[in-house]
Motif scaffolding. Sequence first.
Motif, PDB file in Angstrom:
ATOM      1  N   MET A  79       8.503   8.058  14.249  1.00  0.00           N
ATOM      2  CA  MET A  79       8.368   8.556  15.620  1.00  0.00           C
ATOM      3  C   MET A  79       7.968   7.435  16.579  1.00  0.00           C
ATOM      4  O   MET A  79       8.356   7.448  17.747  1.00  0.00           O
ATOM      5  CB  MET A  79       7.326   9.682  15.682  1.00  0.00           C
ATOM      6  N   SER A  80       7.209   6.458  16.087  1.00  0.00           N
ATOM      7  CA  SER A  80       6.763   5.369  16.962  1.00  0.00           C
ATOM      8  C   SER A  80       7.791   4.245  17.094  1.00  0.00           C
ATOM      9  O   SER A  80       7.620   3.341  17.903  1.00  0.00           O
ATOM     10  CB  SER A  80       5.432   4.800  16.452  1.00  0.00           C
ATOM     11  N   THR A  81       8.851   4.316  16.306  1.00  0.00           N
ATOM     12  CA  THR A  81       9.938   3.333  16.432  1.00  0.00           C
ATOM     13  C   THR A  81      10.776   3.695  17.648  1.00  0.00           C
ATOM     14  O   THR A  81      11.195   4.841  17.792  1.00  0.00           O
ATOM     15  CB  THR A  81      10.817   3.343  15.156  1.00  0.00           C
ATOM     16  N   PRO A  82      11.018   2.726  18.534  1.00  0.00           N
ATOM     17  CA  PRO A  82      11.800   3.032  19.740  1.00  0.00           C
ATOM     18  C   PRO A  82      13.171   3.636  19.412  1.00  0.00           C
ATOM     19  O   PRO A  82      13.825   3.230  18.453  1.00  0.00           O
ATOM     20  CB  PRO A  82      11.952   1.671  20.424  1.00  0.00           C
ATOM     21  N   SER A  83      13.578   4.598  20.216  1.00  0.00           N
ATOM     22  CA  SER A  83      14.873   5.271  20.021  1.00  0.00           C
ATOM     23  C   SER A  83      16.029   4.279  20.006  1.00  0.00           C
ATOM     24  O   SER A  83      16.991   4.461  19.261  1.00  0.00           O
ATOM     25  CB  SER A  83      15.099   6.303  21.127  1.00  0.00           C
ATOM     26  N   LYS A  84      15.923   3.243  20.811  1.00  0.00           N
ATOM     27  CA  LYS A  84      16.984   2.229  20.877  1.00  0.00           C
ATOM     28  C   LYS A  84      17.216   1.597  19.499  1.00  0.00           C
ATOM     29  O   LYS A  84      18.346   1.349  19.105  1.00  0.00           O
ATOM     30  CB  LYS A  84      16.593   1.160  21.902  1.00  0.00           C
ATOM     31  N   ILE A  85      16.145   1.375  18.764  1.00  0.00           N
ATOM     32  CA  ILE A  85      16.257   0.783  17.426  1.00  0.00           C
ATOM     33  C   ILE A  85      16.833   1.802  16.447  1.00  0.00           C
ATOM     34  O   ILE A  85      17.738   1.491  15.675  1.00  0.00           O
ATOM     35  CB  ILE A  85      14.893   0.257  16.953  1.00  0.00           C
ATOM     36  N   LYS A  86      16.323   3.036  16.489  1.00  0.00           N
ATOM     37  CA  LYS A  86      16.826   4.075  15.582  1.00  0.00           C
ATOM     38  C   LYS A  86      18.300   4.368  15.849  1.00  0.00           C
ATOM     39  O   LYS A  86      19.048   4.647  14.916  1.00  0.00           O
ATOM     40  CB  LYS A  86      15.994   5.351  15.727  1.00  0.00           C
ATOM     41  N   ASP A  87      18.728   4.302  17.107  1.00  0.00           N
ATOM     42  CA  ASP A  87      20.134   4.534  17.436  1.00  0.00           C
ATOM     43  C   ASP A  87      21.021   3.382  16.971  1.00  0.00           C
ATOM     44  O   ASP A  87      22.168   3.581  16.594  1.00  0.00           O
ATOM     45  CB  ASP A  87      20.302   4.739  18.942  1.00  0.00           C
ATOM     46  N   ALA A  88      20.483   2.165  17.009  1.00  0.00           N
ATOM     47  CA  ALA A  88      21.270   0.978  16.646  1.00  0.00           C
ATOM     48  C   ALA A  88      21.446   0.847  15.134  1.00  0.00           C
ATOM     49  O   ALA A  88      22.446   0.300  14.665  1.00  0.00           O
ATOM     50  CB  ALA A  88      20.607  -0.282  17.200  1.00  0.00           C
ATOM     51  N   VAL A  89      20.476   1.346  14.356  1.00  0.00           N
ATOM     52  CA  VAL A  89      20.494   1.180  12.909  1.00  0.00           C
ATOM     53  C   VAL A  89      21.044   2.447  12.260  1.00  0.00           C
ATOM     54  O   VAL A  89      20.457   3.516  12.373  1.00  0.00           O
ATOM     55  CB  VAL A  89      19.079   0.867  12.371  1.00  0.00           C
ATOM     56  N   SER A  90      22.160   2.307  11.572  1.00  0.00           N
ATOM     57  CA  SER A  90      22.735   3.450  10.859  1.00  0.00           C
ATOM     58  C   SER A  90      22.027   3.626   9.517  1.00  0.00           C
ATOM     59  O   SER A  90      21.298   2.740   9.059  1.00  0.00           O
ATOM     60  CB  SER A  90      24.232   3.221  10.628  1.00  0.00           C
ATOM     61  N   ASP A  91      22.262   4.756   8.887  1.00  0.00           N
ATOM     62  CA  ASP A  91      21.708   4.988   7.551  1.00  0.00           C
ATOM     63  C   ASP A  91      22.193   3.915   6.581  1.00  0.00           C
ATOM     64  O   ASP A  91      21.430   3.435   5.737  1.00  0.00           O
ATOM     65  CB  ASP A  91      22.102   6.370   7.033  1.00  0.00           C
ATOM     66  N   GLU A  92      23.464   3.535   6.700  1.00  0.00           N
ATOM     67  CA  GLU A  92      24.029   2.508   5.816  1.00  0.00           C
ATOM     68  C   GLU A  92      23.334   1.165   6.024  1.00  0.00           C
ATOM     69  O   GLU A  92      23.102   0.419   5.075  1.00  0.00           O
ATOM     70  CB  GLU A  92      25.541   2.363   6.050  1.00  0.00           C
ATOM     71  N   MET A  93      23.002   0.837   7.274  1.00  0.00           N
ATOM     72  CA  MET A  93      22.292  -0.416   7.556  1.00  0.00           C
ATOM     73  C   MET A  93      20.903  -0.394   6.933  1.00  0.00           C
ATOM     74  O   MET A  93      20.427  -1.405   6.406  1.00  0.00           O
ATOM     75  CB  MET A  93      22.169  -0.641   9.063  1.00  0.00           C
ATOM     76  N   TRP A  94      20.231   0.749   6.996  1.00  0.00           N
ATOM     77  CA  TRP A  94      18.894   0.881   6.421  1.00  0.00           C
ATOM     78  C   TRP A  94      18.951   0.715   4.895  1.00  0.00           C
ATOM     79  O   TRP A  94      18.113   0.024   4.312  1.00  0.00           O
ATOM     80  CB  TRP A  94      18.290   2.221   6.815  1.00  0.00           C
ATOM     81  N   VAL A  95      19.947   1.314   4.260  1.00  0.00           N
ATOM     82  CA  VAL A  95      20.119   1.166   2.815  1.00  0.00           C
ATOM     83  C   VAL A  95      20.403  -0.301   2.479  1.00  0.00           C
ATOM     84  O   VAL A  95      19.856  -0.844   1.512  1.00  0.00           O
ATOM     85  CB  VAL A  95      21.243   2.094   2.290  1.00  0.00           C
ATOM     86  N   TYR A  96      21.223  -0.955   3.284  1.00  0.00           N
ATOM     87  CA  TYR A  96      21.496  -2.386   3.097  1.00  0.00           C
ATOM     88  C   TYR A  96      20.192  -3.187   3.197  1.00  0.00           C
ATOM     89  O   TYR A  96      19.934  -4.069   2.374  1.00  0.00           O
ATOM     90  CB  TYR A  96      22.511  -2.871   4.147  1.00  0.00           C
TER      91      TYR A  96
ATOM     92  N   LYS B  82       0.865  -1.184   0.000  1.00  0.00           N
ATOM     93  CA  LYS B  82       0.000   0.000   0.000  1.00  0.00           C
ATOM     94  C   LYS B  82       0.901   1.234   0.000  1.00  0.00           C
ATOM     95  O   LYS B  82       1.897   1.289   0.708  1.00  0.00           O
ATOM     96  CB  LYS B  82      -0.866  -0.027   1.257  1.00  0.00           C
ATOM     97  N   ARG B  83       0.561   2.212  -0.791  1.00  0.00           N
ATOM     98  CA  ARG B  83       1.327   3.453  -0.807  1.00  0.00           C
ATOM     99  C   ARG B  83       1.084   4.201   0.496  1.00  0.00           C
ATOM    100  O   ARG B  83      -0.043   4.268   0.985  1.00  0.00           O
ATOM    101  CB  ARG B  83       0.909   4.334  -1.991  1.00  0.00           C
ATOM    102  N   ILE B  84       2.153   4.760   1.057  1.00  0.00           N
ATOM    103  CA  ILE B  84       2.023   5.475   2.323  1.00  0.00           C
ATOM    104  C   ILE B  84       2.527   6.905   2.157  1.00  0.00           C
ATOM    105  O   ILE B  84       3.463   7.162   1.406  1.00  0.00           O
ATOM    106  CB  ILE B  84       2.766   4.744   3.465  1.00  0.00           C
ATOM    107  N   SER B  85       1.889   7.792   2.882  1.00  0.00           N
ATOM    108  CA  SER B  85       2.225   9.216   2.779  1.00  0.00           C
ATOM    109  C   SER B  85       3.441   9.541   3.640  1.00  0.00           C
ATOM    110  O   SER B  85       3.827   8.769   4.527  1.00  0.00           O
ATOM    111  CB  SER B  85       1.035  10.064   3.231  1.00  0.00           C
ATOM    112  N   ASP B  86       4.027  10.702   3.391  1.00  0.00           N
ATOM    113  CA  ASP B  86       5.155  11.159   4.205  1.00  0.00           C
ATOM    114  C   ASP B  86       4.751  11.310   5.663  1.00  0.00           C
ATOM    115  O   ASP B  86       5.546  11.027   6.561  1.00  0.00           O
ATOM    116  CB  ASP B  86       5.704  12.484   3.682  1.00  0.00           C
ATOM    117  N   GLU B  87       3.521  11.754   5.906  1.00  0.00           N
ATOM    118  CA  GLU B  87       3.050  11.902   7.283  1.00  0.00           C
ATOM    119  C   GLU B  87       2.976  10.551   7.987  1.00  0.00           C
ATOM    120  O   GLU B  87       3.356  10.428   9.150  1.00  0.00           O
ATOM    121  CB  GLU B  87       1.668  12.586   7.327  1.00  0.00           C
ATOM    122  N   GLU B  88       2.495   9.539   7.269  1.00  0.00           N
ATOM    123  CA  GLU B  88       2.422   8.191   7.854  1.00  0.00           C
ATOM    124  C   GLU B  88       3.827   7.640   8.115  1.00  0.00           C
ATOM    125  O   GLU B  88       4.073   7.026   9.160  1.00  0.00           O
ATOM    126  CB  GLU B  88       1.648   7.255   6.924  1.00  0.00           C
ATOM    127  N   ILE B  89       4.734   7.873   7.196  1.00  0.00           N
ATOM    128  CA  ILE B  89       6.111   7.417   7.381  1.00  0.00           C
ATOM    129  C   ILE B  89       6.744   8.129   8.574  1.00  0.00           C
ATOM    130  O   ILE B  89       7.420   7.498   9.391  1.00  0.00           O
ATOM    131  CB  ILE B  89       6.941   7.641   6.102  1.00  0.00           C
TER     132      ILE B  89
END
Length: 131
Positions: free
Chosen positions: A33-50, A21-28
């Motif tokens: 924002m609802s992703t725990p900070s611990k996860i966002k801190d653990a995952v680098s931009d390079e990991m996300w691209v991978y 389903k296509r999702i809007s920028d607001e939904e993304i």
Amino acid sequence: MQLKTYQLGLRAVANVTPYAKRISDEEITFLYMSTPSKIKDAVSDEMWVYAVSQYRMDPNPSKEMPLDQQLLSYVFRKRDGRPAFDWGIKEDLAERMAASHQFHDQPSIQPSRLPELAPSSGGVLSRAFDV
């Protein structure tokens, strides 16, 4: 992981996935924002691209999980087919990322890592087959 990278990756995957389903920028942004900070801190931009590249190469991506969870499953260890955040990042993620040109399936337990069991003696069935 930065919001911009998260947005680009999630939008790209949604756009190339026929059943997504296509999702809007607001939904993304809300998902981020609802992703725990611990996860966002653990995952680098390079990991996300991978993770995005692994999703695109996956011959059988899950259709049962939300896209963000599917992507995170390429970075985090998995339990019952889902990313197990409490188990942490995959041990061999650096090696996987170094060879990001190929798809890396969930690893199987290597024989050297299997626990050794002591030989059984005197168990319940020890005399069951005596002739």
